[in-house]
Design a protein around this motif. Structure first.
Motif, PDB file in Angstrom:
ATOM      1  N   GLY A 138       0.823  -1.192   0.000  1.00  0.00           N
ATOM      2  CA  GLY A 138       0.000   0.000   0.000  1.00  0.00           C
ATOM      3  C   GLY A 138       0.859   1.243   0.000  1.00  0.00           C
ATOM      4  O   GLY A 138       2.073   1.196   0.246  1.00  0.00           O
ATOM      5  N   ALA A 139       0.208   2.366  -0.265  1.00  0.00           N
ATOM      6  CA  ALA A 139       0.941   3.630  -0.378  1.00  0.00           C
ATOM      7  C   ALA A 139       1.598   4.010   0.945  1.00  0.00           C
ATOM      8  O   ALA A 139       1.060   3.770   2.020  1.00  0.00           O
ATOM      9  CB  ALA A 139      -0.013   4.732  -0.823  1.00  0.00           C
ATOM     10  N   THR A 140       2.776   4.596   0.834  1.00  0.00           N
ATOM     11  CA  THR A 140       3.474   5.117   1.999  1.00  0.00           C
ATOM     12  C   THR A 140       4.276   6.332   1.561  1.00  0.00           C
ATOM     13  O   THR A 140       4.250   6.722   0.399  1.00  0.00           O
ATOM     14  CB  THR A 140       4.374   4.042   2.644  1.00  0.00           C
ATOM     15  N   ASP A 141       4.982   6.935   2.499  1.00  0.00           N
ATOM     16  CA  ASP A 141       5.799   8.101   2.161  1.00  0.00           C
ATOM     17  C   ASP A 141       7.033   8.104   3.051  1.00  0.00           C
ATOM     18  O   ASP A 141       7.129   7.351   4.019  1.00  0.00           O
ATOM     19  CB  ASP A 141       5.006   9.402   2.329  1.00  0.00           C
ATOM     20  N   MET A 142       7.980   8.968   2.732  1.00  0.00           N
ATOM     21  CA  MET A 142       9.260   8.999   3.421  1.00  0.00           C
ATOM     22  C   MET A 142       9.079   9.279   4.910  1.00  0.00           C
ATOM     23  O   MET A 142       9.702   8.631   5.754  1.00  0.00           O
ATOM     24  CB  MET A 142      10.168  10.058   2.789  1.00  0.00           C
ATOM     25  N   ALA A 143       8.226  10.229   5.256  1.00  0.00           N
ATOM     26  CA  ALA A 143       8.063  10.605   6.667  1.00  0.00           C
ATOM     27  C   ALA A 143       7.498   9.448   7.478  1.00  0.00           C
ATOM     28  O   ALA A 143       7.951   9.183   8.603  1.00  0.00           O
ATOM     29  CB  ALA A 143       7.149  11.831   6.782  1.00  0.00           C
ATOM     30  N   THR A 144       6.503   8.740   6.930  1.00  0.00           N
ATOM     31  CA  THR A 144       5.915   7.599   7.634  1.00  0.00           C
ATOM     32  C   THR A 144       6.956   6.505   7.827  1.00  0.00           C
ATOM     33  O   THR A 144       7.056   5.898   8.908  1.00  0.00           O
ATOM     34  CB  THR A 144       4.718   7.054   6.850  1.00  0.00           C
ATOM     35  N   SER A 145       7.730   6.231   6.788  1.00  0.00           N
ATOM     36  CA  SER A 145       8.772   5.206   6.889  1.00  0.00           C
ATOM     37  C   SER A 145       9.824   5.593   7.914  1.00  0.00           C
ATOM     38  O   SER A 145      10.309   4.742   8.684  1.00  0.00           O
ATOM     39  CB  SER A 145       9.424   4.998   5.517  1.00  0.00           C
ATOM     40  N   HIS A 146      10.197   6.862   7.963  1.00  0.00           N
ATOM     41  CA  HIS A 146      11.205   7.306   8.926  1.00  0.00           C
ATOM     42  C   HIS A 146      10.691   7.212  10.362  1.00  0.00           C
ATOM     43  O   HIS A 146      11.451   6.878  11.282  1.00  0.00           O
ATOM     44  CB  HIS A 146      11.652   8.726   8.595  1.00  0.00           C
ATOM     45  N   ARG A 147       9.409   7.475  10.567  1.00  0.00           N
ATOM     46  CA  ARG A 147       8.846   7.301  11.913  1.00  0.00           C
ATOM     47  C   ARG A 147       8.900   5.838  12.329  1.00  0.00           C
ATOM     48  O   ARG A 147       9.158   5.514  13.501  1.00  0.00           O
ATOM     49  CB  ARG A 147       7.402   7.829  11.956  1.00  0.00           C
ATOM     50  N   CYS A 148       8.663   4.951  11.373  1.00  0.00           N
ATOM     51  CA  CYS A 148       8.741   3.523  11.663  1.00  0.00           C
ATOM     52  C   CYS A 148      10.171   3.123  12.028  1.00  0.00           C
ATOM     53  O   CYS A 148      10.392   2.385  12.993  1.00  0.00           O
ATOM     54  CB  CYS A 148       8.257   2.733  10.453  1.00  0.00           C
ATOM     55  N   LEU A 149      11.136   3.607  11.277  1.00  0.00           N
ATOM     56  CA  LEU A 149      12.538   3.306  11.566  1.00  0.00           C
ATOM     57  C   LEU A 149      12.962   3.873  12.922  1.00  0.00           C
ATOM     58  O   LEU A 149      13.673   3.212  13.689  1.00  0.00           O
ATOM     59  CB  LEU A 149      13.422   3.854  10.447  1.00  0.00           C
ATOM     60  N   ASP A 150      12.523   5.085  13.226  1.00  0.00           N
ATOM     61  CA  ASP A 150      12.826   5.678  14.535  1.00  0.00           C
ATOM     62  C   ASP A 150      12.247   4.821  15.657  1.00  0.00           C
ATOM     63  O   ASP A 150      12.911   4.565  16.673  1.00  0.00           O
ATOM     64  CB  ASP A 150      12.253   7.095  14.628  1.00  0.00           C
ATOM     65  N   ALA A 151      10.998   4.399  15.482  1.00  0.00           N
ATOM     66  CA  ALA A 151      10.363   3.572  16.509  1.00  0.00           C
ATOM     67  C   ALA A 151      11.099   2.247  16.670  1.00  0.00           C
ATOM     68  O   ALA A 151      11.248   1.735  17.787  1.00  0.00           O
ATOM     69  CB  ALA A 151       8.898   3.323  16.147  1.00  0.00           C
ATOM     70  N   ALA A 152      11.564   1.689  15.566  1.00  0.00           N
ATOM     71  CA  ALA A 152      12.280   0.418  15.630  1.00  0.00           C
ATOM     72  C   ALA A 152      13.536   0.533  16.489  1.00  0.00           C
ATOM     73  O   ALA A 152      13.767  -0.286  17.384  1.00  0.00           O
ATOM     74  CB  ALA A 152      12.634  -0.060  14.217  1.00  0.00           C
ATOM     75  N   VAL A 153      14.353   1.546  16.239  1.00  0.00           N
ATOM     76  CA  VAL A 153      15.585   1.670  17.038  1.00  0.00           C
ATOM     77  C   VAL A 153      15.259   2.050  18.478  1.00  0.00           C
ATOM     78  O   VAL A 153      15.966   1.627  19.409  1.00  0.00           O
ATOM     79  CB  VAL A 153      16.578   2.667  16.408  1.00  0.00           C
ATOM     80  N   ASP A 154      14.187   2.798  18.690  1.00  0.00           N
ATOM     81  CA  ASP A 154      13.785   3.131  20.062  1.00  0.00           C
ATOM     82  C   ASP A 154      13.432   1.872  20.851  1.00  0.00           C
ATOM     83  O   ASP A 154      13.614   1.825  22.075  1.00  0.00           O
ATOM     84  CB  ASP A 154      12.588   4.086  20.057  1.00  0.00           C
ATOM     85  N   HIS A 155      12.931   0.853  20.167  1.00  0.00           N
ATOM     86  CA  HIS A 155      12.565  -0.408  20.816  1.00  0.00           C
ATOM     87  C   HIS A 155      13.717  -1.413  20.829  1.00  0.00           C
ATOM     88  O   HIS A 155      13.529  -2.551  21.263  1.00  0.00           O
ATOM     89  CB  HIS A 155      11.364  -1.031  20.111  1.00  0.00           C
ATOM     90  N   GLY A 156      14.872  -1.019  20.338  1.00  0.00           N
ATOM     91  CA  GLY A 156      16.036  -1.896  20.408  1.00  0.00           C
ATOM     92  C   GLY A 156      16.309  -2.724  19.177  1.00  0.00           C
ATOM     93  O   GLY A 156      17.192  -3.592  19.201  1.00  0.00           O
ATOM     94  N   ILE A 157      15.586  -2.497  18.076  1.00  0.00           N
ATOM     95  CA  ILE A 157      15.870  -3.221  16.840  1.00  0.00           C
ATOM     96  C   ILE A 157      17.134  -2.652  16.213  1.00  0.00           C
ATOM     97  O   ILE A 157      17.261  -1.434  16.026  1.00  0.00           O
ATOM     98  CB  ILE A 157      14.681  -3.132  15.866  1.00  0.00           C
ATOM     99  N   THR A 158      18.062  -3.545  15.878  1.00  0.00           N
ATOM    100  CA  THR A 158      19.338  -3.114  15.298  1.00  0.00           C
ATOM    101  C   THR A 158      19.625  -3.764  13.950  1.00  0.00           C
ATOM    102  O   THR A 158      20.672  -3.495  13.349  1.00  0.00           O
ATOM    103  CB  THR A 158      20.505  -3.444  16.249  1.00  0.00           C
TER     104      THR A 158
END
Length: 327
Positions: free
Chosen positions: A28-48
């Protein structure tokens, strides 16, 4: 988050990684800002551990990650892939020329001079395994990659490759509804000290809180090409999966969290890479490493979703052309 070792000689990475294919719009459609929020959340939760490929977009997923790395300098381990071409005449290319050309594009898009893990996305039978590993070995020796991986290959191919130069990781679809790796690949990776990286551990979104309706899917959604999502098979599959959803919810777990916990529970060298494009969906499963099953839980899950329960194949015949099938 707990950690696991990425191969016998690899780094410690988060026990759960993030698959980044959906940043390129596959679901489905997405955008750079949404993807970056997902990446930020991932590292905040300890995903490396983050997984992408040159064909996702093509190149778009790598570009998203590269742009994000300009502002978020958290230490991570990146994996990308090469080998699939958008060319019906030659859909898979493992030639040295193609690999050497494509890695330069991946390095540029990711904004780095070193990729810790570089996978062959699909095996090209026209290129001997020994030649392929030789090409990858030269990339390791040059410092462009840290180790190599193989995707959707047979145990026999793994053994040939590993004998030439140790393999870091093997990636294959593995989940409660896709269990073929149990017929040799899980065992071979464990024996050789190779990490096993299951992709689609959430059964392409089926094992989640969402109630999928194939009639409302975007006609471009690639899942509609998969036999398990056909109008005949999908209702049958959901009739099996719905009782599983009820059971894990009764235990206080999210559906996605329990599905990933099941994968983690199968072997200590497994590092699943569920995919999502939003921080909200990531929150459904990011704590899966904290779920512990009792023997009763394992027995009930096996009863509800026995091996081979799924109706329909996991890929269409077109999609299966480049997948090594060994059983």
């Amino acid at each position: 988050m707990k950690t696991r070792k990425l191969g016998a000689n690899g780094p410690d990475v988060s026990a759960i990684g993030l698959g980044c294919m959906s940043f390129a719009g596959f679901f489905g459609a997405t955008d750079m800002a949404t993807s970056h929020r997902c990446l930020d959340a991932a590292v905040d939760h300890g995903i490396t551990f983050f997984d992408t490929a040159n064909v996702y977009g093509p190149g778009l997923s790598e570009e998203v990650i590269g742009a994000w790395r300009k502002t978020n300098k958290a230490p991570i381990t990146l994996a990308t892939k090469v080998g699939i071409r958008r060319d019906p005449e030659r859909p898979v290319d493992n030639s040295a020329d193609h690999i050497n050309e494509q890695i330069e594009g991946s390095l540029k898009r990711l904004g780095t001079d070193h990729i810790p893990l570089y996978y062959i996305h699909r095996r090209d039978p026209a290129v001997p395994v020994e030649d392929l590993v030789g090409t990858l070995g030269r990339l390791i020796d040059s410092g462009k990659i840290g180790g190599y991986g193989l995707s959707e290959i047979s145990p026999a191919t793994l053994r040939l490759a590993h004998a030439e130069r140790p393999c870091t990781a093997v990636q294959s679809e593995y989940s409660l509804w896709s269990r073929m790796p149990e017929l040799g690949l899980v065992q071979a990776t464990a024996e050789l000290g190779v990490a096993f990286v299951p992709f689609s551990p959430l059964a392409r979104g089926v094992l989640s809180e969402a109630s999928l309706d194939i009639s409302n899917m975007n006609p471009a959604d690639y899942r509609l090409q998969i036999p398990r999502f056909s109008p005949e098979n999908f209702p049958r599959n959901m009739a099996m999966i719905d009782p599983f959803k009820s059971y894990v919810r009764s235990r206080g777990w999210t559906v996605a969290g329990a599905a990933i916990a099941w994968v983690l529970d199968q072997a200590p060298h497994m590092i699943p890479i569920p995919g999502t494009r939003t921080a909200e969906h990531l929150s459904e499963w990011v704590n899966a490493d904290q779920i512990s099953f009792t023997d009763d839980d394992r027995a009930e899950i096996d009863r509800l979703l026995p091996v081979g329960f799924a109706h329909g194949d996991r890929y269409s015949m077109q999609q299966l052309r480049s997948v090594e099938r060994y059983c």
